[in-house]
Design a protein around this motif. Structure first.
Motif, short mmCIF file in Angstrom:
data_model
loop_
_atom_site.label_atom_id
_atom_site.label_comp_id
_atom_site.label_asym_id
_atom_site.label_seq_id
_atom_site.Cartn_x
_atom_site.Cartn_y
_atom_site.Cartn_z
N ASP A 21 0.60 -0.95 -0.17
CA ASP A 21 0.13 -0.27 -0.07
C ASP A 21 1.22 1.30 -0.04
O ASP A 21 0.44 1.98 -0.83
N VAL A 22 2.00 1.10 0.63
CA VAL A 22 2.38 2.72 1.05
C VAL A 22 3.35 2.39 -1.07
O VAL A 22 3.16 4.07 -0.69
N SER A 25 2.03 3.98 -2.52
CA SER A 25 1.38 5.51 -2.32
C SER A 25 1.91 6.86 -3.18
O SER A 25 3.63 6.55 -4.10
N ASP A 26 1.28 8.28 -3.03
CA ASP A 26 2.99 9.04 -3.13
C ASP A 26 3.90 9.73 -2.09
O ASP A 26 4.48 10.13 -2.70
N PHE A 27 4.27 8.18 -1.16
CA PHE A 27 5.22 8.95 -0.13
C PHE A 27 5.78 7.63 0.13
O PHE A 27 5.41 6.45 0.76
N LEU A 28 6.70 7.46 -0.31
CA LEU A 28 7.77 6.27 0.03
C LEU A 28 8.83 6.87 1.64
O LEU A 28 9.32 5.95 2.45
N THR A 29 9.11 8.50 1.86
CA THR A 29 9.54 9.13 3.01
C THR A 29 9.06 10.02 3.44
O THR A 29 7.82 10.27 2.37
N GLN A 30 8.73 10.44 4.56
CA GLN A 30 8.24 11.34 5.36
C GLN A 30 6.99 11.79 5.01
O GLN A 30 6.53 13.10 4.37
N GLY A 31 5.94 10.91 4.56
CA GLY A 31 4.46 11.50 4.11
C GLY A 31 3.70 11.00 5.45
O GLY A 31 4.20 10.76 7.27
N PRO A 32 2.76 10.42 5.71
CA PRO A 32 1.59 10.34 7.55
C PRO A 32 1.93 8.68 7.36
O PRO A 32 1.28 8.96 8.61
N VAL A 33 2.55 7.84 7.62
CA VAL A 33 2.52 6.13 7.99
C VAL A 33 3.40 6.44 9.21
O VAL A 33 3.59 6.04 9.98
N VAL A 34 4.97 7.13 8.87
CA VAL A 34 6.01 7.27 10.24
C VAL A 34 4.89 8.34 11.84
O VAL A 34 5.52 7.35 12.46
N ALA A 253 5.38 1.13 8.04
CA ALA A 253 3.63 0.65 7.33
C ALA A 253 4.59 -1.07 7.58
O ALA A 253 3.02 -1.48 8.60
N LEU A 254 5.51 -1.21 7.87
CA LEU A 254 5.41 -2.97 8.74
C LEU A 254 5.13 -2.84 9.77
O LEU A 254 4.97 -4.03 10.06
#
Length: 387
Positions: A21-22, A25-34, A253-254
């Motif tokens: 899913d990540v 998505s638009d973000f691989l780093t510095q997005g909403p999941v962290v 995400a993991l």
């Protein structure tokens, strides 16, 4: 028949789906999941702030910097730990010393710490930071260490790399009740994994702010933190010489997926440990002792060989297990024995309990997907090796 490692991660379909899913998505780093992962860990542990990073090693380094460790300062830790627990001080230009371990828990001994503090106080060389390590997931005597911290004026960083999911005095490890910062590791063999990764928890907003700054180049876009004005919406400022220690969205995400199974993993580890206790009770071994104040994350199951009753050496038993496909390990070689640390002039005879531990310790396979049949193989091999 394949070998049995001492540790192993479990990756299930929900973990894969979360990562995919990540990736889409638009973000691989510095997005909403962290931030979501940080919030989840903080809520689980009962801490106010969490700062996720690319490793627990990075988190230890940043925590030391956030607490003001600098050249000329001292950091003390246990010698029975991975080198990252003390390397974090050297990366800050500080000096390192060690405190001997408790002979039953193998954690940093509060009694040895108190004796060393009295001597250091008289000599004017008290530590700025003490790093107790929850070896194998068993919490240290944090209340006693914190009492000494208040008396002698040092900061406390809990290296809880082995301990997420455990409890101390009935409360989650990581709530920072008796420390300034707590560090968890999410390396693949740890209790839950983000592939690589770590996190620093604190209840101090100032410490959290500084750790967040330092993990990302020392750069901020927050207007309230900037030294000057703003040239426009693109504007940012580097306030300190920081590092690129950020956790990626993929890792987070993991972790978000894995933490849903954290309690089940720890419960399974305890079931395996009780079974080891029963199956090994007749061997010339010292089995792990659990302090009643703690509920261990049980990252490791460490036995000690009663060499006076075994007609083999430590190395012979270890090698026999490896030859039978049992991936035992030794956690850890006391840090002062490492060639890099020998130049510090530390004497092995100053750490008799750490030395005795090193002569006898073996980590047996311990991970949630270890089957009873595999555990029986471990036990059978240990019977052959130690008898």
């Amino acid at each position: 028949m394949g070998g049995i490692p001492y540790g192993r991660q479990e990756i299930l379909q929900p973990d894969i789906d979360a990562v995919v899913d990540v990736l889409r998505s638009d973000f691989l780093t510095q997005g909403p999941v962290v931030p979501a992962f940080e919030a989840k860990v903080a809520a689980y542990c009962g801490a106010s702030h969490a700062s996720a990073m690319n490793s627990a090693t990075s988190a230890l380094h940043v925590a030391c910097l956030a607490l003001g460790l600098k050249p000329g300062d001292w950091l003390w830790t246990t010698p029975v730990t991975f080198v990252a627990s003390s390397n974090c001080a050297l990366h800050c230009g500080a000096k390192v010393d060690f405190v001997d371990v408790d002979p039953r828990t193998y954690n940093l001994s509060p009694d040895a710490l108190e004796r060393k503090l009295r001597t250091a106080n008289a000599a004017g060389c008290l530590p700025k930071i003490v790093v107790p390590v929850h070896l194998a997931g068993q919490p240290c005597d944090m209340e006693a260490i914190y009492r000494l911290a208040r008396e002698y004026g040092f900061h406390v960083i809990e290296d809880a790399s082995h301990a997420i999911g455990g409890r101390y005095q009935g409360e989650p490890i990581g709530n920072c009740r008796y420390s300034d910062v707590t560090i968890f590791s999410f390396h693949p063999v740890k209790i839950i994994t983000t592939a690589e990764g770590g996190i620093a928890l604190t209840n101090d907003a100032g410490i959290a702010e500084r750790m967040n700054l330092l993990r990302s180049h020392g750069i901020t876009r927050e207007p309230q933190l900037m030294a000057g004005g703003s040239d426009g919406p693109w504007y940012y400022e580097q306030l300190e010489l920081g590092y690129n220690y950020r956790m990626t969205e993929v890792q987070a995400a993991l972790g978000l997926s894995q933490i849903e199974r954290l309690d089940d993993y720890v419960t399974r580890r305890h079931k395996l440990a009780r079974r080891y206790d029963d199956l090994l009770e007749d061997l010339p071994l010292t089995l792990p002792w659990q302090h009643p104040d703690g509920y261990s994350g049980l990252h490791l199951y460490i036995v000690r060989l009663n060499l006076g009753e075994i007609r083999k050496t430590h190395r012979e038993v270890f090698s026999s297990l490896r030859e039978q496909g049992i991936g035992v390990n030794l956690h850890y070689i006391p840090i002062y024995r490492q060639p890099y640390y020998e130049k510090l002039g530390l004497r092995r005879e100053d750490f008799p309990h750490a030395e005795a531990y090193y002569r006898e310790a073996i980590s047996l396979p311990m991970y949630p997907t270890l089957t009873e049949e595999e555990q029986d193989r471990v036990v059978k091999a240990l019977h052959e090796a130690a008898s």
